[in-house]
Design a protein around this motif. Structure first.
Motif, mmCIF file in Angstrom:
data_model
loop_
_atom_site.group_PDB
_atom_site.id
_atom_site.type_symbol
_atom_site.label_atom_id
_atom_site.label_comp_id
_atom_site.label_asym_id
_atom_site.label_seq_id
_atom_site.Cartn_x
_atom_site.Cartn_y
_atom_site.Cartn_z
ATOM 1 N N GLY A 25 40.278 37.660 35.481
ATOM 2 C CA GLY A 25 40.885 38.925 35.881
ATOM 3 C C GLY A 25 40.129 39.576 37.022
ATOM 4 O O GLY A 25 40.737 40.091 37.973
ATOM 5 N N ARG A 26 38.802 39.552 36.944
ATOM 6 C CA ARG A 26 37.990 40.153 38.011
ATOM 7 C C ARG A 26 38.235 39.458 39.332
ATOM 8 O O ARG A 26 38.372 40.109 40.380
ATOM 9 C CB ARG A 26 36.508 40.070 37.627
ATOM 10 C CG ARG A 26 35.565 40.819 38.549
ATOM 11 C CD ARG A 26 34.116 40.646 38.113
ATOM 12 N NE ARG A 26 33.621 39.328 38.465
ATOM 13 C CZ ARG A 26 33.071 39.018 39.648
ATOM 14 N NH1 ARG A 26 32.976 39.943 40.597
ATOM 15 N NH2 ARG A 26 32.624 37.805 39.889
ATOM 16 N N ARG A 27 38.319 38.121 39.307
ATOM 17 C CA ARG A 27 38.534 37.374 40.541
ATOM 18 C C ARG A 27 39.937 37.610 41.103
ATOM 19 O O ARG A 27 40.155 37.441 42.308
ATOM 20 C CB ARG A 27 38.309 35.882 40.284
ATOM 21 C CG ARG A 27 36.840 35.539 40.070
ATOM 22 C CD ARG A 27 36.650 34.087 39.644
ATOM 23 N NE ARG A 27 35.217 33.794 39.515
ATOM 24 C CZ ARG A 27 34.594 32.807 40.134
ATOM 25 N NH1 ARG A 27 35.253 31.997 40.946
ATOM 26 N NH2 ARG A 27 33.306 32.611 39.963
ATOM 27 N N ALA A 28 40.862 37.974 40.234
ATOM 28 C CA ALA A 28 42.213 38.281 40.683
ATOM 29 C C ALA A 28 42.346 39.735 41.140
ATOM 30 O O ALA A 28 43.426 40.165 41.536
ATOM 31 C CB ALA A 28 43.222 37.991 39.569
ATOM 32 N N GLY A 29 41.233 40.492 41.060
ATOM 33 C CA GLY A 29 41.246 41.875 41.507
ATOM 34 C C GLY A 29 41.706 42.870 40.467
ATOM 35 O O GLY A 29 42.053 44.017 40.810
ATOM 36 N N LEU A 30 41.694 42.480 39.201
ATOM 37 C CA LEU A 30 42.152 43.374 38.141
ATOM 38 C C LEU A 30 40.975 44.129 37.531
ATOM 39 O O LEU A 30 39.897 43.573 37.357
ATOM 40 C CB LEU A 30 42.857 42.582 37.034
ATOM 41 C CG LEU A 30 43.999 41.663 37.447
ATOM 42 C CD1 LEU A 30 44.625 41.040 36.217
ATOM 43 C CD2 LEU A 30 45.037 42.413 38.264
ATOM 44 N N PRO A 31 41.191 45.397 37.166
ATOM 45 C CA PRO A 31 40.125 46.180 36.527
ATOM 46 C C PRO A 31 40.054 45.896 35.029
ATOM 47 O O PRO A 31 40.430 46.727 34.202
ATOM 48 C CB PRO A 31 40.539 47.626 36.813
ATOM 49 C CG PRO A 31 42.040 47.572 36.840
ATOM 50 C CD PRO A 31 42.386 46.223 37.433
#
Length: 209
Positions: free
Chosen positions: A105-111
Motif C-alpha cells: 500500500g505504501r509503495r502504491a501511495g496509499l496512507p
C-alpha cells in the motif's frame, strides 16, 4: 526509502519511524541471505497482481490490497517471519503478511499502516471513515469494533513483535545462535522495556556458555 535495504538492523532501528518493512528487511538480511534485488522483483510482481491505486475509494483500496496473492499461516518455523522467505513462498505469519500488505500500500501511495491489539495485527487506511480493517489472516475486511482496542503501530513496535515471536521459534528449532542474535537485535530498539530485553539476552547467552 522504496528499496529493500541491507542496512544493519541497529542502524535502521536508530532511525525515527522507519517503515515496518525496512526493519523486517534488515532483520531477514542479518538472519539469512536476503537478496535486495529479488525482494524488489517480488514486490513488483505483487503490485502488478494487485492494482490497488486504481480503486476509487479508501474501502475499495483496502479491499483490493487483501487480494494480493499472499496467505497467512501460523504453525511454520522461523522462515514464516522472514521477509524474503515470505515473499518467495507467498505465505507467512500473519504479522509478516500485514507488514508486506502495508508496504504494498505504501509503495502504491496509499496512507495505510498497521494497527494491533489483543485480536492481532491488521492493516488500516487512514482515510477510511468506516470502522473497517484488513485482516491479513483472511485477506478480508472486518469490523474493527468487534476486535477490541486497536492502536497504530510504528515500525519499531512491529519489529519488536516480530522479534518476540521469532526468538522462541529459533529456540524450539534448536538454533540458539540465531535466537541469540534475535535477542541482541531486540535490545537495540528504543523502548522502555530495554532492561527486560537485555535480561532475556543474558539468559539466552548463558545457555550457550
Amino acid at each position: 526509502m522504496r528499496r529493500a535495504s541491507t542496512l544493519p538492523f541497529r542502524l535502521h532501528a536508530s532511525v525515527s519511524c522507519p517503515p515496518p518493512a525496512a526493519l523486517a528487511a534488515s532483520m531477514a538480511w542479518e538472519l539469512g541471505d536476503l537478496n535486495p534485488e529479488r525482494v524488489e522483483r517480488a514486490y513488483d510482481a505483487l503490485l502488478a497482481a494487485t492494482p490497488i491505486e486504481l480503486e476509487p475509494t479508501a474501502e475499495d483500496q483496502l479491499r483490493a490490497l487483501g487480494e494480493a496473492p499472499l496467505r497467512a499461516v501460523r504453525g511454520e518455523g522461523p522462515d514464516a517471519l522472514l521477509l524474503d522467505r515470505v515473499l518467495e513462498r507467498g505465505h507467512g505469519h500473519p504479522i509478516l503478511v500485514a507488514v508486506v500488505l502495508a508496504e504494498l500500500g505504501r509503495r502504491a501511495g496509499l496512507p495505510v499502516g498497521i494497527v494491533a491489539g489483543t485480536a492481532g495485527h491488521f492493516v488500516a487506511h487512514q482515510r477510511l471513515t468506516e470502522a473497517l480493517v484488513l485482516d491479513p489472516a483472511t485477506g478480508r475486511l472486518v469490523d474493527a469494533d468487534d476486535l477490541g482496542l486497536l492502536q497504530w503501530r510504528c515500525g519499531h513496535q512491529v519489529a519488536a513483535e516480530l522479534l518476540d515471536t521469532l526468538q522462541p521459534r529459533y529456540e524450539r528449532f534448536g538454533d540458539l545462535g540465531r535466537a541469540l542474535h534475535v535477542a541482541r537485535m531486540r535490545c537495540t530498539l528504543p523502548f522502555e522495556d530495554t532492561e527486560d530485553a537485555e535480561l532475556r539476552f543474558k539468559q539466552l547467552s548463558a545457555r550457550l556458555n
